[in-house]
Scaffold this motif. Structure first.
Motif, short mmCIF file in Angstrom:
data_model
loop_
_atom_site.label_atom_id
_atom_site.label_comp_id
_atom_site.label_asym_id
_atom_site.label_seq_id
_atom_site.Cartn_x
_atom_site.Cartn_y
_atom_site.Cartn_z
N TRP A 194 0.83 -1.20 0.00
CA TRP A 194 0.00 0.00 0.00
C TRP A 194 0.86 1.24 0.00
CZ3 TRP A 194 -5.20 0.59 -0.50
CH2 TRP A 194 -5.99 -0.55 -0.37
N ASP A 195 0.44 2.22 -0.76
CA ASP A 195 1.03 3.54 -0.64
C ASP A 195 0.62 4.12 0.71
OD1 ASP A 195 2.40 5.81 -1.23
OD2 ASP A 195 1.38 6.22 -3.12
N ALA A 196 1.41 5.04 1.24
CA ALA A 196 1.16 5.54 2.59
C ALA A 196 -0.17 6.28 2.70
CB ALA A 196 2.32 6.44 3.02
N ILE A 243 1.50 -0.05 -4.70
CA ILE A 243 2.75 -0.13 -5.45
C ILE A 243 2.97 -1.60 -5.81
CG2 ILE A 243 5.21 0.42 -5.48
CD1 ILE A 243 3.30 2.83 -5.21
N VAL A 244 3.04 -1.90 -7.10
CA VAL A 244 3.03 -3.28 -7.58
C VAL A 244 4.21 -3.51 -8.50
CG1 VAL A 244 1.69 -5.04 -8.78
CG2 VAL A 244 0.51 -3.26 -7.47
N SER A 245 4.87 -4.67 -8.34
CA SER A 245 5.89 -5.10 -9.30
C SER A 245 5.21 -5.97 -10.35
CB SER A 245 6.99 -5.90 -8.58
OG SER A 245 7.89 -6.47 -9.52
N SER A 246 5.30 -5.55 -11.62
CA SER A 246 4.57 -6.24 -12.68
C SER A 246 5.37 -6.19 -13.97
CB SER A 246 3.21 -5.57 -12.90
OG SER A 246 2.59 -6.04 -14.09
N VAL A 260 -0.86 1.66 -8.68
CA VAL A 260 -2.18 1.24 -9.15
C VAL A 260 -3.22 1.86 -8.23
CG1 VAL A 260 -3.66 -0.71 -9.72
CG2 VAL A 260 -1.18 -0.92 -9.97
N PRO A 261 -3.96 2.86 -8.65
CA PRO A 261 -4.99 3.47 -7.79
C PRO A 261 -6.10 2.47 -7.48
CG PRO A 261 -4.44 4.90 -9.65
CD PRO A 261 -3.82 3.57 -9.93
N VAL A 262 -6.66 2.58 -6.28
CA VAL A 262 -7.77 1.73 -5.89
C VAL A 262 -9.06 2.21 -6.54
CG1 VAL A 262 -9.08 0.87 -3.91
CG2 VAL A 262 -6.61 1.13 -3.74
N PRO A 312 8.07 -4.95 -3.45
CA PRO A 312 8.23 -3.64 -2.83
C PRO A 312 7.62 -3.57 -1.43
CG PRO A 312 6.44 -3.58 -4.40
CD PRO A 312 7.07 -4.95 -4.53
N ALA A 313 8.15 -2.67 -0.62
CA ALA A 313 7.58 -2.32 0.67
C ALA A 313 7.69 -0.80 0.82
CB ALA A 313 8.30 -3.03 1.82
N VAL A 314 6.66 -0.18 1.43
CA VAL A 314 6.62 1.27 1.59
C VAL A 314 6.52 1.59 3.07
CG1 VAL A 314 5.34 3.38 1.05
CG2 VAL A 314 5.49 1.55 -0.64
N SER A 315 7.33 2.55 3.52
CA SER A 315 7.26 2.95 4.92
C SER A 315 5.94 3.67 5.18
CB SER A 315 8.44 3.86 5.28
OG SER A 315 8.34 5.09 4.57
#
Length: 436
Positions: free
Chosen positions: A366-368, A374-377, A388-390, A409-412
């Motif tokens: 998830w974006d913060a 945020i997706v690896s594709s 990728v917006p929800v 990916p990982a987001v703080s």
């Protein structure tokens, strides 16, 4: 701060010690200028996680002054500036910053995987231009499945060292310094997930060919305890490359009372019985219960299904009210789903597909701001990171980073840092004695 702003106002250019002295102190001021400047620059480097002997941001020119060497973007200008010692003109114009703008601007530091900023409004057709990524780890072997601490200062990850040691869980402070090994058991440990309060790290420990234990260990190190057992073909998950199921394999509830994990129902039988499903685990009791998921999708499974068909890459939204995950239709055709959650960490409605093209996705986060993922594709052929917006009406946009294979990916939670796994294939030719 004033020295930093002075350097940013002259990116790539030499700012002399005399310039700094004139900028900070009025005439007829009598202080130990050299020591004061040295002390201030040391504090500035500490704040940026920079090092004088191997600078990423502030370069020291001996007995002359300093130079800001990282790319700089002016607010509103939308163009990068980078200068070298023999350059007199920037690559593109930069606007002079007004002091009132500088007072409210945030300086974002390249740490972990790459400098990252949460954009509240996104132009669908334009890619987010991010500076080049900086390695967080560069140790022999394989490091993967990163997870941020809640404050965004540390990253937990799996490390399978080159000396044939079993994979273990490590934690590293962003910036210089060595990682701390948290698990030392003889079993294979992988897939860490940091708890929302920062006290615990959950991870998976291989117990057999088709069994993994969900474990908890204090984030500062200590004795790990077993929470529950799940049926899982670890060989299909304990892998550091693309083509297998992508992490995260564990996800915490926002209140820290529940964990979501992956489980397979059987190793034999019909294809649907081999699919990976989500289960819910109580932190207090370790009790495991089904996560009864209904997919609102028009895509169907084929009859022949690989073992990692089903759910993977579990990620709970920042507010704890939604779960995003990747669902494999038939490998490598994957789709992204989002499902609302109850307070008891159960589905509140059918999961909705985001229909993110027909591609292989390896990890999401998830974006913060909770508005996008945020997706690896590999939807364009090679693996890239996408936002990728929800919102169904919004289009995905590319995260333009200088990397050819960003995975998992990982987001703080602060939204300032993004970390991911860069996978490297190292193929070699060996000679063997045929007489032995």
């Amino acid at each position: 701060m004033q020295i930093l702003l002075l350097l940013l106002d002259h990116p790539g250019e030499l700012v002399t010690r005399q310039d700094i002295q004139k900028h900070l102190w009025p005439e007829n001021t009598y202080v130990d200028f050299d020591n004061a400047i040295n002390s201030a620059v040391r504090k500035l480097r500490d704040a940026l996680g920079d090092a004088a002997d191997n600078p990423r941001f502030i370069e020291t020119l001996s007995r002359r002054g300093y130079r800001f060497i990282a790319p700089v973007m002016a607010p509103g200008a939308g163009k990068m500036v980078r200068k070298s010692a023999d350059q007199t003109k920037p690559y593109s114009p930069i606007y002079k910053w007004r002091w009132w703008a500088l007072a409210v601007a945030s300086v974002l530091v390249i740490v972990g995987g790459v400098l990252y900023k949460t954009y509240l409004e996104q132009t669908p057709v334009a890619a987010d231009a991010l500076p080049p990524p900086v390695p967080l780890t560069s140790y022999p072997g394989f490091q993967w499945s990163p997870s941020f601490s809640p404050d965004g200062t540390r990253v937990a990850f799996t490390w399978e060292a080159a000396d044939k040691r079993l994979p273990s869980i490590y934690a590293k402070l962003i910036g210089p310094g060595d990682p701390v090994r948290l698990t030392t058991a003889e079993e294979k440990d992988f897939a860490p997930a940091w708890s929302p309060d920062g006290r615990w790290i959950a991870f998976l420990r291989v117990k057999g060919a088709f069994t993994c234990a969900v474990m908890l260990i204090p984030s500062l190190g200590g004795v790990a305890r077993e929470l529950a057992l799940v049926q899982l073909n670890a060989s299909n998950f304990l892998f550091f490359g693309w083509g297998h199921a992508g992490p995260p394999f564990l996800a915490w509830s926002a209140d820290g009372k529940w964990l979501l994990a992956l489980e397979q129902s059987s190793t034999v039988g019909l294809a649907p019985e081999r699919r990976v499903r989500i289960v819910r685990i109580s932190i207090a009791s370790g009790q495991k219960s089904p996560f009864l998921l209904s997919l609102n999708s028009d895509q169907k499974h084929s009859e022949e299904v690989s073992l990692n068909t089903g759910e993977e890459s579990l990620s709970v939204s920042p507010d704890g009210k939604k779960l995003a995950f990747i669902h494999t239709i038939d490998h490598p055709n994957t789709d992204i789903f989002v499902v609302p959650l109850t307070d008891e960490m159960l589905p509140a409605a059918p999961a909705t597909s985001l229909h993110f093209a027909k591609s292989l996705c390896v990890g999401l986060a998830w974006d913060a701001d909770g508005r996008s993922l945020i997706v690896s594709s590999n939807r364009r052929g090679s693996f890239e990171l996408w936002r990728v917006p929800v919102r169904p009406s919004a289009k995905p946009s590319l995260l333009a980073i200088d990397d050819d294979l960003p995975l998992s990916p990982a987001v703080s939670k602060t939204g300032q840092h993004l970390v991911y796994t860069h996978f490297i294939n190292d193929w070699d030719i060996w000679r063997v004695d045929l007489t032995g």
